[in-house]
Design an enzyme around this catalytic site. Structure first.
Site, PDB file in Angstrom:
ATOM      1  N   TYR A  31      44.953  56.553  41.003  1.00 42.05           N
ATOM      2  CA  TYR A  31      43.548  55.824  41.343  1.00 42.05           C
ATOM      3  C   TYR A  31      43.809  54.500  40.662  1.00 42.05           C
ATOM      4  O   TYR A  31      43.238  53.522  41.384  1.00 42.05           O
ATOM      5  CB  TYR A  31      42.349  56.775  41.035  1.00 42.05           C
ATOM      6  CG  TYR A  31      41.102  55.856  41.417  1.00 42.05           C
ATOM      7  CD1 TYR A  31      40.627  56.117  42.657  1.00 42.05           C
ATOM      8  CD2 TYR A  31      40.375  55.445  40.173  1.00 42.05           C
ATOM      9  CE1 TYR A  31      39.498  55.178  42.882  1.00 42.05           C
ATOM     10  CE2 TYR A  31      39.136  54.685  40.765  1.00 42.05           C
ATOM     11  CZ  TYR A  31      38.657  54.699  41.799  1.00 42.05           C
ATOM     12  OH  TYR A  31      37.406  53.903  42.067  1.00 42.05           O
ATOM     13  N   SER A  44      30.798  48.452  36.338  1.00 43.16           N
ATOM     14  CA  SER A  44      30.419  48.585  37.844  1.00 43.16           C
ATOM     15  C   SER A  44      29.572  49.200  38.415  1.00 43.16           C
ATOM     16  O   SER A  44      28.995  50.046  38.001  1.00 43.16           O
ATOM     17  CB  SER A  44      31.768  48.787  38.210  1.00 43.16           C
ATOM     18  OG  SER A  44      31.852  49.474  39.693  1.00 43.16           O
ATOM     19  N   TYR A 102      27.741  45.690  44.021  1.00 48.51           N
ATOM     20  CA  TYR A 102      28.129  45.725  45.430  1.00 48.51           C
ATOM     21  C   TYR A 102      26.813  45.699  46.259  1.00 48.51           C
ATOM     22  O   TYR A 102      25.913  46.464  45.921  1.00 48.51           O
ATOM     23  CB  TYR A 102      28.967  46.959  45.822  1.00 48.51           C
ATOM     24  CG  TYR A 102      30.311  46.887  45.226  1.00 48.51           C
ATOM     25  CD1 TYR A 102      31.351  46.310  45.778  1.00 48.51           C
ATOM     26  CD2 TYR A 102      30.574  47.854  44.395  1.00 48.51           C
ATOM     27  CE1 TYR A 102      32.565  46.279  45.438  1.00 48.51           C
ATOM     28  CE2 TYR A 102      31.886  47.955  43.796  1.00 48.51           C
ATOM     29  CZ  TYR A 102      32.971  47.416  44.383  1.00 48.51           C
ATOM     30  OH  TYR A 102      34.171  47.404  43.920  1.00 48.51           O
ATOM     31  N   THR A 144      30.609  41.194  43.929  1.00 48.59           N
ATOM     32  CA  THR A 144      31.726  41.269  44.490  1.00 48.59           C
ATOM     33  C   THR A 144      31.515  41.292  45.956  1.00 48.59           C
ATOM     34  O   THR A 144      30.777  41.956  46.643  1.00 48.59           O
ATOM     35  CB  THR A 144      32.427  42.712  44.122  1.00 48.59           C
ATOM     36  OG1 THR A 144      32.636  42.637  42.669  1.00 48.59           O
ATOM     37  CG2 THR A 144      33.678  42.936  44.892  1.00 48.59           C
ATOM     38  N   LYS A 195      32.817  37.243  42.590  1.00 47.09           N
ATOM     39  CA  LYS A 195      34.178  37.908  42.815  1.00 47.09           C
ATOM     40  C   LYS A 195      34.565  38.125  43.984  1.00 47.09           C
ATOM     41  O   LYS A 195      34.157  38.734  44.673  1.00 47.09           O
ATOM     42  CB  LYS A 195      34.107  38.881  41.788  1.00 47.09           C
ATOM     43  CG  LYS A 195      35.436  39.635  41.478  1.00 47.09           C
ATOM     44  CD  LYS A 195      35.146  40.736  40.443  1.00 47.09           C
ATOM     45  CE  LYS A 195      36.601  41.425  39.961  1.00 47.09           C
ATOM     46  NZ  LYS A 195      37.189  41.977  41.200  1.00 47.09           N
ATOM     47  N   SER A 216      40.148  36.492  43.157  1.00 46.76           N
ATOM     48  CA  SER A 216      40.602  37.774  43.089  1.00 46.76           C
ATOM     49  C   SER A 216      40.799  38.356  44.734  1.00 46.76           C
ATOM     50  O   SER A 216      40.181  38.322  45.187  1.00 46.76           O
ATOM     51  CB  SER A 216      39.715  38.529  42.397  1.00 46.76           C
ATOM     52  OG  SER A 216      39.729  39.889  42.474  1.00 46.76           O
ATOM     53  N   HIS A 259      40.985  41.742  44.401  1.00 48.27           N
ATOM     54  CA  HIS A 259      40.736  43.118  44.104  1.00 48.27           C
ATOM     55  C   HIS A 259      41.862  43.734  43.732  1.00 48.27           C
ATOM     56  O   HIS A 259      41.573  45.036  43.773  1.00 48.27           O
ATOM     57  CB  HIS A 259      40.028  43.795  45.441  1.00 48.27           C
ATOM     58  CG  HIS A 259      38.735  44.676  45.061  1.00 48.27           C
ATOM     59  ND1 HIS A 259      37.715  44.436  45.138  1.00 48.27           N
ATOM     60  CD2 HIS A 259      38.786  45.961  44.471  1.00 48.27           C
ATOM     61  CE1 HIS A 259      36.783  45.451  44.963  1.00 48.27           C
ATOM     62  NE2 HIS A 259      37.622  46.404  44.339  1.00 48.27           N
ATOM     63  N   ASP A 303      41.611  37.030  38.235  1.00 45.34           N
ATOM     64  CA  ASP A 303      42.171  38.295  37.947  1.00 45.34           C
ATOM     65  C   ASP A 303      43.087  38.523  38.990  1.00 45.34           C
ATOM     66  O   ASP A 303      43.440  38.147  39.893  1.00 45.34           O
ATOM     67  CB  ASP A 303      40.903  39.486  37.753  1.00 45.34           C
ATOM     68  CG  ASP A 303      40.472  39.864  39.180  1.00 45.34           C
ATOM     69  OD1 ASP A 303      41.080  39.472  40.221  1.00 45.34           O
ATOM     70  OD2 ASP A 303      39.381  40.604  39.116  1.00 45.34           O
ATOM     71  N   THR A 304      43.755  39.934  38.939  1.00 46.46           N
ATOM     72  CA  THR A 304      44.970  40.466  39.821  1.00 46.46           C
ATOM     73  C   THR A 304      46.330  40.201  39.147  1.00 46.46           C
ATOM     74  O   THR A 304      46.743  38.881  39.165  1.00 46.46           O
ATOM     75  CB  THR A 304      44.796  39.992  41.054  1.00 46.46           C
ATOM     76  OG1 THR A 304      43.333  40.266  41.823  1.00 46.46           O
ATOM     77  CG2 THR A 304      45.486  40.685  42.003  1.00 46.46           C
ATOM     78  N   ARG A 343      43.313  46.890  35.378  1.00 45.04           N
ATOM     79  CA  ARG A 343      44.386  47.909  35.097  1.00 45.04           C
ATOM     80  C   ARG A 343      44.792  47.831  33.776  1.00 45.04           C
ATOM     81  O   ARG A 343      45.160  49.029  32.944  1.00 45.04           O
ATOM     82  CB  ARG A 343      45.605  47.946  35.859  1.00 45.04           C
ATOM     83  CG  ARG A 343      45.343  48.320  37.543  1.00 45.04           C
ATOM     84  CD  ARG A 343      46.585  48.140  38.174  1.00 45.04           C
ATOM     85  NE  ARG A 343      46.181  48.437  39.630  1.00 45.04           N
ATOM     86  CZ  ARG A 343      45.964  47.695  40.668  1.00 45.04           C
ATOM     87  NH1 ARG A 343      45.598  46.385  40.383  1.00 45.04           N
ATOM     88  NH2 ARG A 343      45.708  48.055  41.892  1.00 45.04           N
TER      89      ARG A 343
END
Length: 412
Positions: free
Chosen positions: A53, A135, A160, A186, A276, A298, A300, A331-332, A355
């Protein structure tokens, strides 16, 4: 002829170091020299359903691979004979100082990775003097995160937009009361991406134990013991859900969200607003006119649209167009402090790690997050010194040349 003799015991003693065959967690974390090392430790300690995940992306995972390749392929151009005895890694981000040029990105379902969950990340961020983002899909309540961190904590809340606007606004109001200073909206999830690892693993909320999962559990008893003997796992801001994460996203999140909705939220949030999921120059320019304080380039983490734009490649043109009007974050794909330095050189005000922090969390809970931040901090400082810069403000595009697999990328 070389004269030889047998070594004396006292000469051998300084050369020989014996360690216990089964090192403790603290020693394992200290041995980790890179985020990739933490990832490997996380893989060994975490069940496949939870690790995948975190580790996986959408479809063929091309977006994530390209993002990491972009950082790997860039070329640094160091300046020599510069005084770098002292290195200042601090920067102003949305009106406040961050001790480092990165913060912790919003991640969902975090207590599945480790029972310490979001609180581990928030406390590590507070110690490091950087922001932490909670989040909407988090497993720690807004109020609990605020109560679990101190006065020095800088907490952001990621939202969200739901089809039920009243519920969205209720979350926003809770974050305001809890003292969160930045709202991160986001905007790249009208529907869930095709996260095939999760589908193949039967990823549900909470995780279900299949036959394969039961066999996997035998090799990771500590994770399952923690999971079964702590507070039941659920999304703290949502009702209980018995389906997959993708089904939850499709059922709850609104595919009709527009720029008008951003303006509606801007009017209701007293602090800073960060949008984002920006992936084109045109959208970045439009956001400069709706009251946003900053944007995050980003895709995601490659978890939504596969083969989406690479944020690092997009960065120079976005900074050129809107850098005077908005803070541009990125990011990413970030797995090394040099990635963060490169992004800053190309104009990013700030970066977010997702991550990279979760690998530390899975590897060792709160101590693992501390270690991830420590690794990245050391890499940032070393890269800056080797480039010949003593502060982040001295970084400039001339320090970096962006390449791609076919040759130089267009950064003009």
């Amino acid at each position: 002829m070389t004269e030889r003799r047998l070594p004396r015991p006292r000469e051998l003693a300084p050369l020989v170091r014996f360690e216990r065959p089964f090192a403790g967690l603290e020693r394992k974390l200290q041995r980790a020299q890179t985020i990739w090392d933490l990832r490997e430790l996380a893989r060994k300690r975490t069940p496949k359903v939870a690790f995948d995940y975190t580790d996986g992306a959408a479809d063929a995972e091309i977006s994530l691979r390209r993002a990491r390749e972009a950082f790997a392929d860039l070329e640094f151009r160091p300046a020599i004979l510069r005084n770098v005895a002292e290195t200042d890694t601090s920067t102003m981000v949305l009106g406040k100082e961050s001790a480092l040029p990165f913060g912790i990105a919003p991640t969902g379902f975090t207590r599945m990775m480790h029972t310490a969950g979001e609180l581990a990340g928030a406390r590590a961020a507070e110690r490091a003097g950087i922001p932490f983002t909670l989040s909407t899909m988090g497993t720690t309540a807004i109020e609990d995160l605020a109560a679990g961190t101190g006065e020095r904590a800088r907490n952001w809340f990621q939202l969200y937009m739901w089809t039920d606007r009243d519920r969205s606004l209720a979350l926003v109001e809770r974050a305001i009361r809890a003292g969160f200073d930045t709202l991160v909206i986001t905007v790249d999830v009208p529907v869930a991406g095709a996260r095939l690892r999760d589908a193949r693993n039967g990823m549900t909320v909470p995780p279900s134990i299949t036959m394969a999962g039961a066999l996997d559990a035998l090799r990771r008893p500590r994770w399952w013991w923690d999971f079964l003997t702590t507070e039941p796992l659920a999304f703290a801001s949502l009702d209980r859900w018995s389906g997959t994460v993708a089904e939850l996203l499709d059922a709850m999140f609104d595919p009709t969200v527009s720029f008008d909705d951003l303006a509606w939220l801007r009017d209701r949030w007293p602090g800073k607003v960060l949008v984002k999921g920006v992936q084109t120059v045109a959208d970045a320019k439009r956001l400069a006119g709706v009251g946003a304080d900053g944007i995050v380039l980003s895709n995601h983490g490659g978890r939504q649209l596969d083969r989406a734009p690479v944020p690092l490649h997009l960065l120079p043109s976005v900074v050129r167009e809107v850098g005077a009007d908005l803070e541009v974050h990125l990011d990413t794909g970030i797995m090394h402090g040099a990635d963060i330095v490169a992004a800053r050189a190309l104009g990013a005000r700030f970066t977010l790690i997702g991550r990279a922090y979760l690998y530390g969390l899975m590897a060792g809970g709160e101590a693992g997050v501390d270690r991830a931040v420590e690794i990245l901090r050391g890499q940032v400082i070393r890269t800056m010194k080797l480039l010949g810069v003593g502060s982040l403000d001295q970084l400039e595009p001339g320090h970096v040349r962006l390449l791609d697999r076919r040759g130089p990328a267009d950064t003009e």
